[in-house]
Motif scaffolding. Sequence first.
Motif, PDB file in Angstrom:
ATOM      1  N   GLU A  14       0.837  -1.204   0.000  1.00  0.00           N
ATOM      2  CA  GLU A  14       0.000   0.000   0.000  1.00  0.00           C
ATOM      3  C   GLU A  14       0.870   1.251   0.000  1.00  0.00           C
ATOM      4  OE1 GLU A  14      -3.156   0.156  -0.349  1.00  0.00           O
ATOM      5  OE2 GLU A  14      -4.220  -1.421   0.708  1.00  0.00           O
ATOM      6  N   ILE A  15       1.926   1.237   0.802  1.00  0.00           N
ATOM      7  CA  ILE A  15       2.820   2.399   0.860  1.00  0.00           C
ATOM      8  C   ILE A  15       3.438   2.665  -0.506  1.00  0.00           C
ATOM      9  CG2 ILE A  15       4.861   3.396   1.955  1.00  0.00           C
ATOM     10  CD1 ILE A  15       2.343   2.948   3.751  1.00  0.00           C
ATOM     11  N   GLU A  16       3.886   1.611  -1.157  1.00  0.00           N
ATOM     12  CA  GLU A  16       4.512   1.781  -2.463  1.00  0.00           C
ATOM     13  C   GLU A  16       3.502   2.266  -3.502  1.00  0.00           C
ATOM     14  OE1 GLU A  16       6.428  -1.907  -3.328  1.00  0.00           O
ATOM     15  OE2 GLU A  16       7.978  -1.630  -1.782  1.00  0.00           O
ATOM     16  N   ARG A  17       2.256   1.786  -3.411  1.00  0.00           N
ATOM     17  CA  ARG A  17       1.227   2.216  -4.357  1.00  0.00           C
ATOM     18  C   ARG A  17       0.983   3.719  -4.248  1.00  0.00           C
ATOM     19  NH1 ARG A  17      -2.574  -0.857  -2.743  1.00  0.00           N
ATOM     20  NH2 ARG A  17      -2.234  -2.499  -4.265  1.00  0.00           N
ATOM     21  N   PHE A  18       0.828   4.207  -3.012  1.00  0.00           N
ATOM     22  CA  PHE A  18       0.546   5.630  -2.828  1.00  0.00           C
ATOM     23  C   PHE A  18       1.792   6.491  -3.044  1.00  0.00           C
ATOM     24  CE2 PHE A  18      -3.209   3.860  -0.745  1.00  0.00           C
ATOM     25  CZ  PHE A  18      -4.192   4.677  -1.276  1.00  0.00           C
ATOM     26  N   SER A  19       2.968   5.925  -2.811  1.00  0.00           N
ATOM     27  CA  SER A  19       4.197   6.671  -3.078  1.00  0.00           C
ATOM     28  C   SER A  19       4.325   7.005  -4.560  1.00  0.00           C
ATOM     29  CB  SER A  19       5.421   5.858  -2.618  1.00  0.00           C
ATOM     30  OG  SER A  19       5.448   5.721  -1.213  1.00  0.00           O
ATOM     31  N   ARG A  20       3.867   6.077  -5.405  1.00  0.00           N
ATOM     32  CA  ARG A  20       3.939   6.321  -6.853  1.00  0.00           C
ATOM     33  C   ARG A  20       3.032   7.461  -7.291  1.00  0.00           C
ATOM     34  NH1 ARG A  20       4.279   0.533  -6.875  1.00  0.00           N
ATOM     35  NH2 ARG A  20       2.022   0.335  -7.237  1.00  0.00           N
ATOM     36  N   ASP A  94       3.401  10.261   7.674  1.00  0.00           N
ATOM     37  CA  ASP A  94       3.162   9.263   6.636  1.00  0.00           C
ATOM     38  C   ASP A  94       4.431   8.423   6.495  1.00  0.00           C
ATOM     39  OD1 ASP A  94       0.933   9.090   4.143  1.00  0.00           O
ATOM     40  OD2 ASP A  94       2.879   8.147   3.735  1.00  0.00           O
ATOM     41  N   PRO A  95       4.296   7.104   6.343  1.00  0.00           N
ATOM     42  CA  PRO A  95       5.497   6.275   6.208  1.00  0.00           C
ATOM     43  C   PRO A  95       6.207   6.424   4.871  1.00  0.00           C
ATOM     44  CG  PRO A  95       3.528   4.932   6.013  1.00  0.00           C
ATOM     45  CD  PRO A  95       3.077   6.299   6.435  1.00  0.00           C
ATOM     46  N   SER A  96       5.565   7.093   3.917  1.00  0.00           N
ATOM     47  CA  SER A  96       6.170   7.286   2.607  1.00  0.00           C
ATOM     48  C   SER A  96       6.939   8.602   2.561  1.00  0.00           C
ATOM     49  CB  SER A  96       5.089   7.289   1.515  1.00  0.00           C
ATOM     50  OG  SER A  96       5.600   7.800   0.303  1.00  0.00           O
ATOM     51  N   GLU A  97       8.240   8.516   2.359  1.00  0.00           N
ATOM     52  CA  GLU A  97       9.046   9.729   2.260  1.00  0.00           C
ATOM     53  C   GLU A  97       8.675  10.532   1.013  1.00  0.00           C
ATOM     54  OE1 GLU A  97      13.214   9.098   2.650  1.00  0.00           O
ATOM     55  OE2 GLU A  97      13.051   8.165   4.637  1.00  0.00           O
ATOM     56  N   GLU A  98       8.265   9.840  -0.045  1.00  0.00           N
ATOM     57  CA  GLU A  98       7.847  10.537  -1.260  1.00  0.00           C
ATOM     58  C   GLU A  98       6.629  11.415  -0.982  1.00  0.00           C
ATOM     59  OE1 GLU A  98       9.888   6.765  -2.683  1.00  0.00           O
ATOM     60  OE2 GLU A  98       8.612   7.371  -1.021  1.00  0.00           O
ATOM     61  N   ASN A  99       5.668  10.878  -0.253  1.00  0.00           N
ATOM     62  CA  ASN A  99       4.484  11.658   0.090  1.00  0.00           C
ATOM     63  C   ASN A  99       4.835  12.851   0.964  1.00  0.00           C
ATOM     64  OD1 ASN A  99       2.806   9.956  -1.342  1.00  0.00           O
ATOM     65  ND2 ASN A  99       2.141   8.783   0.450  1.00  0.00           N
ATOM     66  N   ILE A 100       5.695  12.622   1.942  1.00  0.00           N
ATOM     67  CA  ILE A 100       6.081  13.705   2.851  1.00  0.00           C
ATOM     68  C   ILE A 100       6.844  14.788   2.107  1.00  0.00           C
ATOM     69  CG2 ILE A 100       7.588  14.273   4.802  1.00  0.00           C
ATOM     70  CD1 ILE A 100       4.893  13.093   5.600  1.00  0.00           C
ATOM     71  N   ASN A 101       7.695  14.412   1.182  1.00  0.00           N
ATOM     72  CA  ASN A 101       8.412  15.419   0.390  1.00  0.00           C
ATOM     73  C   ASN A 101       7.442  16.260  -0.432  1.00  0.00           C
ATOM     74  OD1 ASN A 101      10.916  14.621   1.340  1.00  0.00           O
ATOM     75  ND2 ASN A 101      11.291  13.202  -0.353  1.00  0.00           N
ATOM     76  N   ALA A 102       6.420  15.615  -1.002  1.00  0.00           N
ATOM     77  CA  ALA A 102       5.412  16.352  -1.773  1.00  0.00           C
ATOM     78  C   ALA A 102       4.623  17.284  -0.858  1.00  0.00           C
ATOM     79  CB  ALA A 102       4.471  15.370  -2.472  1.00  0.00           C
TER      80      ALA A 102
END
Length: 255
Positions: A14-20, A94-102
């Motif tokens: 799930e994390i990888e899906r939303f990170s994309r 959020d566990p996704s660094e990509e999401n947090i950066n955005a």
Amino acid sequence: MAGRRHAPSIDQAEIERFSRLAADWWDPRGPMAPLHKFNPVRLAYVRDQAAACFGRDPKKLDCLKGLRILDIGCGGGILSEPLARLGANVVGADPSEENINAARAHAEDARVTVDYRATTAEELAAANERFDVVLAMEVVEHVVDVNAFVVTCATMVKPAGLMIAATLNRTLKSFALAIVGAEYVLRWLPRGTHQWDKFVTPVELESAIESSDLQVIGERGVVYNPFADRWQLSSDMDVNYMLVAQRQKKQERSK
């Protein structure tokens, strides 16, 4: 994938899906368009519940001033930012660094202060973080262990504080509308966004919350009005619903 975080409640797929989708969080016509349309009703619900709990006037532009709010699973910050604009001290996690950066990039551009962290509920709880309001909005249906996740979130609620959750009920109606309709027919959401067997019934969510020394004090369904082209509160909890629970004050628990 950079910045993977591990915790009992995390579903790495799930994390990888939303990170994309990180680059598209703030595009109101992109993959997150349904969440943008859903945001006003959940923001109003959180605002009104917090205002009622803490004796604030929800009509004031800074009605949440001074309240410490955790938005767990904040994604790109679509809910965190407007809460901060209402005066709250918001921690968006959020566990996704990509999401947090955005989320950080958008907040900087918008000149809104939000404390964004690439972390998990478990890590925050282990650090003894405490909040007036803990939000789990559209995240419960994406975790591995709902009970463990809810218990962890509940430990961070201050005495007399609130936990508010929004999720999807596990019914045939939700399968027809939230999976078949939203993902395959109308294509509001990318296919695979939700897994019906991970939807959570109100009874299941209430049980997990109340086992954590919180008391459920309100619940409402949320339905889409096609004529007004907006989401609105309803007594119908068959698909989307929101729930609010409160931790009793210390003196009340001792009675």
